[in-house]
Design a protein around this motif. Structure first.
Motif, PDB file in Angstrom:
ATOM      1  N   ASP A  11       0.845  -1.148   0.030  1.00 38.99           N
ATOM      2  CA  ASP A  11       0.155   0.051   0.093  1.00 38.99           C
ATOM      3  C   ASP A  11       0.815   1.228   0.259  1.00 38.99           C
ATOM      4  O   ASP A  11       1.849   1.269   0.849  1.00 38.99           O
ATOM      5  CB  ASP A  11      -0.763   0.084   1.188  1.00 38.99           C
ATOM      6  CG  ASP A  11      -1.654  -1.196   1.130  1.00 38.99           C
ATOM      7  OD1 ASP A  11      -2.151  -1.502   0.054  1.00 38.99           O
ATOM      8  OD2 ASP A  11      -2.440  -1.263   2.257  1.00 38.99           O
ATOM      9  N   TYR A  13       1.393   5.462  -2.141  1.00 42.39           N
ATOM     10  CA  TYR A  13       1.037   6.340  -3.045  1.00 42.39           C
ATOM     11  C   TYR A  13       2.264   6.781  -4.120  1.00 42.39           C
ATOM     12  O   TYR A  13       3.418   6.578  -3.573  1.00 42.39           O
ATOM     13  CB  TYR A  13       0.564   7.694  -2.429  1.00 42.39           C
ATOM     14  CG  TYR A  13      -0.664   7.668  -1.679  1.00 42.39           C
ATOM     15  CD1 TYR A  13      -2.022   7.508  -2.241  1.00 42.39           C
ATOM     16  CD2 TYR A  13      -0.677   7.359  -0.265  1.00 42.39           C
ATOM     17  CE1 TYR A  13      -3.119   7.513  -1.565  1.00 42.39           C
ATOM     18  CE2 TYR A  13      -1.770   7.201   0.339  1.00 42.39           C
ATOM     19  CZ  TYR A  13      -3.160   7.488  -0.035  1.00 42.39           C
ATOM     20  OH  TYR A  13      -4.171   7.173   0.572  1.00 42.39           O
ATOM     21  N   TYR A  15       3.390   9.921  -6.613  1.00 40.65           N
ATOM     22  CA  TYR A  15       3.095  11.226  -6.824  1.00 40.65           C
ATOM     23  C   TYR A  15       4.053  11.364  -8.085  1.00 40.65           C
ATOM     24  O   TYR A  15       5.405  11.279  -7.990  1.00 40.65           O
ATOM     25  CB  TYR A  15       3.387  12.230  -5.816  1.00 40.65           C
ATOM     26  CG  TYR A  15       2.324  12.173  -4.625  1.00 40.65           C
ATOM     27  CD1 TYR A  15       1.052  12.669  -4.764  1.00 40.65           C
ATOM     28  CD2 TYR A  15       2.720  11.414  -3.515  1.00 40.65           C
ATOM     29  CE1 TYR A  15       0.351  12.531  -3.593  1.00 40.65           C
ATOM     30  CE2 TYR A  15       1.938  11.194  -2.559  1.00 40.65           C
ATOM     31  CZ  TYR A  15       0.761  11.758  -2.547  1.00 40.65           C
ATOM     32  OH  TYR A  15      -0.456  11.512  -1.482  1.00 40.65           O
TER      33      TYR A  15
END
Length: 85
Positions: A11, A13, A15
């Motif tokens: 898990d 992110y 960017y």
């Protein structure tokens, strides 16, 4: 690895920040967002030295940026009139 349940999900992110101009990339844009100098009253400087050297000076009222070749990959690559040997 037959018969083993390998859970390889991670898990997190990712960017991606766009470049503003040729030598003003996503790394300096992300640094400006992280530091928040564009919101501060006091004058601040943000410097990123890599293949390109980028400098941003400013505060909430203005930002001025400059960039140039800093690493061996581009040494002399943007010189118009030559350079010392």
């Amino acid at each position: 690895m037959e018969g083993k349940n390998l859970n390889l999900s991670i898990d997190g992110y990712v960017y991606c920040f766009p470049s503003v101009a040729n030598y003003f990339g996503g790394d300096i844009v992300s640094g400006l967002l992280y530091t928040g100098i564009y919101k501060k009253e006091e004058l601040s400087a943000f410097i990123d030295i890599g293949t390109n050297g980028e400098l941003v000076i400013g505060n909430k009222d203005f930002l001025v940026a400059a960039s140039g070749a800093a690493g061996p990959a581009l040494e002399g690559g943007i010189s118009k009139f030559g350079m010392r040997a």
